[in-house]
Design a protein around this motif. Structure first.
Motif, short mmCIF file in Angstrom:
data_model
loop_
_atom_site.label_atom_id
_atom_site.label_comp_id
_atom_site.label_asym_id
_atom_site.label_seq_id
_atom_site.Cartn_x
_atom_site.Cartn_y
_atom_site.Cartn_z
N GLN A 26 0.75 -1.25 -0.13
CA GLN A 26 0.00 -0.02 0.12
C GLN A 26 0.88 1.18 -0.02
OE1 GLN A 26 -3.16 0.23 -0.22
NE2 GLN A 26 -3.08 -2.02 -0.79
N ASN A 32 1.45 -2.35 4.72
CA ASN A 32 0.08 -2.25 4.38
C ASN A 32 -0.73 -1.53 5.15
OD1 ASN A 32 -2.39 -2.81 2.88
ND2 ASN A 32 -2.66 -4.92 4.00
N THR A 34 -3.65 0.05 6.85
CA THR A 34 -5.26 -0.14 7.01
C THR A 34 -5.67 0.83 8.16
OG1 THR A 34 -5.07 -2.05 8.65
CG2 THR A 34 -5.06 -2.56 6.30
N THR A 35 -7.02 0.74 8.35
CA THR A 35 -7.62 1.54 9.19
C THR A 35 -7.24 0.90 10.86
OG1 THR A 35 -9.51 2.06 7.96
CG2 THR A 35 -9.84 2.33 10.43
N GLU A 128 -16.18 1.85 4.81
CA GLU A 128 -15.47 0.81 3.74
C GLU A 128 -16.37 -0.12 3.00
OE1 GLU A 128 -12.48 -1.22 5.94
OE2 GLU A 128 -11.38 0.66 6.39
N GLU A 175 -6.05 6.91 3.41
CA GLU A 175 -5.46 6.82 2.16
C GLU A 175 -4.84 8.17 1.81
OE1 GLU A 175 -8.64 6.41 -0.57
OE2 GLU A 175 -9.52 4.62 0.34
N LYS A 178 -1.23 7.96 3.66
CA LYS A 178 -0.58 6.57 3.90
C LYS A 178 0.79 6.41 3.81
CE LYS A 178 -0.90 5.15 -1.29
NZ LYS A 178 -1.61 4.44 -2.00
#
Length: 210
Positions: A26, A32, A34-35, A128, A175, A178
């Protein structure tokens, strides 16, 4: 021994970092993002918690505007004091709303009505699991996971934080940020593994303890 250990770990870190080996796909740091991983960052968690907790406890009222005057709505709507009948407090509901806004840039609330069209329940949706599209006449419609049909604007209250022109959804901080979040997570994970290995190497043997 410790000096050699630190030198070996430093070389290992530079080798892995320079080679660009991926811990995920990501962010550029190879993490990666993520939330759930973002909430492991203390500053991120504290900021979202402080803002959402503070705003959710503020007083809330309903008013009727007639011309230039505004009057309290009487009787007061029941859903205003307990929007979601399955949540114990009003603050818990609005905490979900603001945490969703702060993290994802969007808040989606499913509106349930009775046969007379009166609001009987409000439920926050997982952002999401919601996608936004335009209908044939240009109205926003919502595709919600596990829903058998598209929902209209009368059935979903969509609140956005920061939205760009022409877009239908607000900007997600996870996002958008990130790269910064991924670097923070990567450094935190590496530090945990580094010091964990140090403790493993420096732990006294049973003979030394005796």
């Amino acid at each position: 021994m410790l000096r050699n250990l630190f030198e070996q770990r430093a070389i290992s870190f530079q080798t892995v970092w320079g080679a660009g080996l991926d811990f995920g796909l990501q962010s550029e740091s190879g993490v990666n993002v993520t939330t759930k991983k973002s909430f492991e960052i203390v500053a991120f968690f504290s900021a979202v918690s402080l803002i959402s907790d503070t705003i959710s406890t503020l007083p809330c009222g309903a008013y009727l505007r007639i011309g230039a005057t505004r009057r309290p709505l009487n009787p007061r709507p029941v859903w205003l004091d307990q929007p979601d009948v399955d949540l114990s407090t009003r603050a818990a509901f609005f905490q979900q709303v603001f945490s969703s806004l702060l993290v994802h840039g969007n808040s989606y609330t499913r509106v349930f009505r009775d046969a007379q069209g009166q609001v009987v329940n409000l439920v926050n949706l997982d952002p999401e699991k919601v996608d936004v599209e335009r209908s044939a006449i240009g109205r926003k419609v919502y595709k919600v996971q596990n829903e058998g049909r598209m929902l209209t604007s009368d059935e979903v209250i969509h609140i956005v934080d920061l939205i760009l022109p022409g877009e239908l959804k607000g900007l997600s901080r996870v996002e958008t940020l990130k790269q910064a979040l991924g670097l923070n997570i990567a450094l935190s994970d590496y530090a945990s593994r580094f010091f964990g290995t140090c403790l493993l190497y420096t732990s006294p043997s049973p003979r030394d303890r005796g």
